[in-house]
Write a protein that holds these residues in place. Structure first.
Motif, PDB file in Angstrom:
ATOM      1  N   PHE A 180       0.835  -1.194   0.000  1.00 23.99           N
ATOM      2  CA  PHE A 180       0.000   0.000   0.000  1.00 23.99           C
ATOM      3  C   PHE A 180       0.874   1.250   0.000  1.00 23.99           C
ATOM      4  CE2 PHE A 180      -2.437  -3.476   1.628  1.00 23.99           C
ATOM      5  CZ  PHE A 180      -3.669  -3.314   1.007  1.00 23.99           C
ATOM      6  N   GLU A 181       0.284   2.359  -0.411  1.00 23.01           N
ATOM      7  CA  GLU A 181       1.017   3.612  -0.608  1.00 23.01           C
ATOM      8  C   GLU A 181       1.838   4.048   0.609  1.00 23.01           C
ATOM      9  OE1 GLU A 181      -2.098   6.276  -1.684  1.00 23.01           O
ATOM     10  OE2 GLU A 181      -2.327   5.422  -3.693  1.00 23.01           O
ATOM     11  N   ALA A 182       1.320   3.891   1.798  1.00 20.53           N
ATOM     12  CA  ALA A 182       2.004   4.354   3.005  1.00 20.53           C
ATOM     13  C   ALA A 182       3.137   3.426   3.442  1.00 20.53           C
ATOM     14  CB  ALA A 182       1.008   4.518   4.146  1.00 20.53           C
ATOM     15  N   GLY A 183       3.367   2.365   2.673  1.00 23.34           N
ATOM     16  CA  GLY A 183       4.435   1.433   3.003  1.00 23.34           C
ATOM     17  C   GLY A 183       3.988   0.204   3.767  1.00 23.34           C
ATOM     18  N   VAL A 184       2.703   0.081   4.049  1.00 26.20           N
ATOM     19  CA  VAL A 184       2.171  -1.112   4.711  1.00 26.20           C
ATOM     20  C   VAL A 184       2.165  -2.264   3.702  1.00 26.20           C
ATOM     21  CG1 VAL A 184       0.166  -2.133   5.868  1.00 26.20           C
ATOM     22  CG2 VAL A 184       0.709   0.293   6.218  1.00 26.20           C
ATOM     23  N   VAL A 185       2.565  -3.435   4.169  1.00 26.08           N
ATOM     24  CA  VAL A 185       2.540  -4.638   3.337  1.00 26.08           C
ATOM     25  C   VAL A 185       1.720  -5.698   4.063  1.00 26.08           C
ATOM     26  CG1 VAL A 185       3.927  -6.464   2.265  1.00 26.08           C
ATOM     27  CG2 VAL A 185       4.802  -4.116   2.347  1.00 26.08           C
ATOM     28  N   VAL A 186       0.739  -6.262   3.371  1.00 26.67           N
ATOM     29  CA  VAL A 186      -0.081  -7.335   3.948  1.00 26.67           C
ATOM     30  C   VAL A 186       0.352  -8.642   3.287  1.00 26.67           C
ATOM     31  CG1 VAL A 186      -2.407  -8.244   4.257  1.00 26.67           C
ATOM     32  CG2 VAL A 186      -2.009  -5.769   4.399  1.00 26.67           C
ATOM     33  N   THR A 187       0.795  -9.575   4.130  1.00 21.64           N
ATOM     34  CA  THR A 187       1.295 -10.854   3.662  1.00 21.64           C
ATOM     35  C   THR A 187       0.446 -11.975   4.247  1.00 21.64           C
ATOM     36  OG1 THR A 187       3.503  -9.866   3.789  1.00 21.64           O
ATOM     37  CG2 THR A 187       3.404 -12.216   3.381  1.00 21.64           C
ATOM     38  N   THR A 188       0.022 -12.888   3.396  1.00 32.33           N
ATOM     39  CA  THR A 188      -0.829 -13.994   3.812  1.00 32.33           C
ATOM     40  C   THR A 188      -0.098 -15.318   3.649  1.00 32.33           C
ATOM     41  OG1 THR A 188      -2.768 -12.746   3.099  1.00 32.33           O
ATOM     42  CG2 THR A 188      -3.077 -15.111   3.472  1.00 32.33           C
ATOM     43  N   TYR A 189      -0.140 -16.117   4.715  1.00 32.29           N
ATOM     44  CA  TYR A 189       0.517 -17.424   4.729  1.00 32.29           C
ATOM     45  C   TYR A 189      -0.495 -18.487   5.143  1.00 32.29           C
ATOM     46  CZ  TYR A 189       4.793 -14.605   5.143  1.00 32.29           C
ATOM     47  OH  TYR A 189       5.794 -13.693   4.954  1.00 32.29           O
ATOM     48  N   THR A 190      -0.369 -19.695   4.562  1.00 34.91           N
ATOM     49  CA  THR A 190      -1.205 -20.832   4.931  1.00 34.91           C
ATOM     50  C   THR A 190      -0.312 -21.934   5.487  1.00 34.91           C
ATOM     51  OG1 THR A 190      -2.773 -20.310   3.181  1.00 34.91           O
ATOM     52  CG2 THR A 190      -2.878 -22.535   4.090  1.00 34.91           C
ATOM     53  N   ARG A 191      -0.785 -22.551   6.580  1.00 30.02           N
ATOM     54  CA  ARG A 191       0.008 -23.621   7.194  1.00 30.02           C
ATOM     55  C   ARG A 191       0.216 -24.777   6.228  1.00 30.02           C
ATOM     56  NH1 ARG A 191       1.354 -25.222  12.267  1.00 30.02           N
ATOM     57  NH2 ARG A 191      -0.010 -23.709  13.296  1.00 30.02           N
ATOM     58  N   LYS A 192       1.445 -25.275   6.169  1.00 31.01           N
ATOM     59  CA  LYS A 192       1.731 -26.495   5.406  1.00 31.01           C
ATOM     60  C   LYS A 192       1.337 -27.678   6.270  1.00 31.01           C
ATOM     61  CE  LYS A 192       5.549 -24.905   2.543  1.00 31.01           C
ATOM     62  NZ  LYS A 192       6.962 -25.162   2.158  1.00 31.01           N
ATOM     63  N   ARG A 193       0.486 -28.526   5.785  1.00 32.65           N
ATOM     64  CA  ARG A 193       0.035 -29.700   6.564  1.00 32.65           C
ATOM     65  C   ARG A 193       0.680 -30.952   6.049  1.00 32.65           C
ATOM     66  NH1 ARG A 193      -2.587 -28.007  11.154  1.00 32.65           N
ATOM     67  NH2 ARG A 193      -3.993 -26.334  10.668  1.00 32.65           N
TER      68      ARG A 193
END
Length: 193
Positions: A180-193
């Motif tokens: 995002f413009e303000a430098g925020v980064v949203v990162t999504t991870y899923t557990r490896k089963r």
């Protein structure tokens, strides 16, 4: 099966708050396109008061219908006289010290929290939002199916980590990264089963 998502704000160096859990360092970045993202794509995760302030209080829940938070997070609401901070969700508060719920929408969970989460996962419905600090996340570490980290462009040096507990490497797969413009980064991870 429903999934448990730990959605948390963090500094670049991985802290979710100061040693007491205060995350005021993040508030200055909740603006512009990131604020729009929260209002339109993550409205389920906003406290009811914020939903009202942003004009999205009537938004239908699309991702979550249940929230689990710890006693310390819940105390922030109680301190301002709010007994149901996420009234648009089914609320569970993990606490061994609160004996009776101050609100009919809030279920107090003491004892085996992980077992309660496993029961919730078996129910029909939307996802379960884990909103809390390191201790709560540490207790539910084995139950977390997804982690969404909102990383703010700030280094704080020390503070509360994302998970309390012993050292152990649990593997997660990267699903998505969004900046995002303000430098925020949203990162999504899923557990490896």
């Amino acid at each position: 099966m429903r999934k448990l998502t730990y959605l948390i704000a963090a500094s670049i160096d991985g802290f979710i708050g100061d040693p007491n859990g205060d995350a005021e360092f993040a508030m200055q970045y909740v603006a512009g396109d990131f604020l729009e993202y929260l209002k339109t794509e993550r409205a389920d995760t906003l406290p009811t008061m914020a939903r009202q302030a942003f004009g999205v209080d009537e938004a239908e829940n699309t991702e979550f219908d249940t929230i689990i938070q710890g006693r310390h997070s819940y105390d922030l609401a109680l301190a301002i006289g709010v007994t149901s901070p996420y009234a648009h969700l089914r609320e569970l508060v993990a606490s061994n010290s609160i004996k009776e719920s101050p609100d009919p929408n809030v279920e107090i969970v003491s004892g085996d929290l992980a077992a309660r989460v496993r029961e919730l996962k078996q129910e029909d419905g939307l996802g379960i939002y884990l909103c809390g600090g390191a201790n709560l996340a540490g207790q539910l570490r084995d139950e977390v199916d997804e982690i969404v980290v909102k990383t703010y462009p700030v280094v704080v040096g020390s503070g509360m980590s994302m998970f309390a507990g012993d050292f152990r490497a649990d593997e997660f797969a990267l699903d998505a990264v969004r900046a995002f413009e303000a430098g925020v980064v949203v990162t999504t991870y899923t557990r490896k089963r």
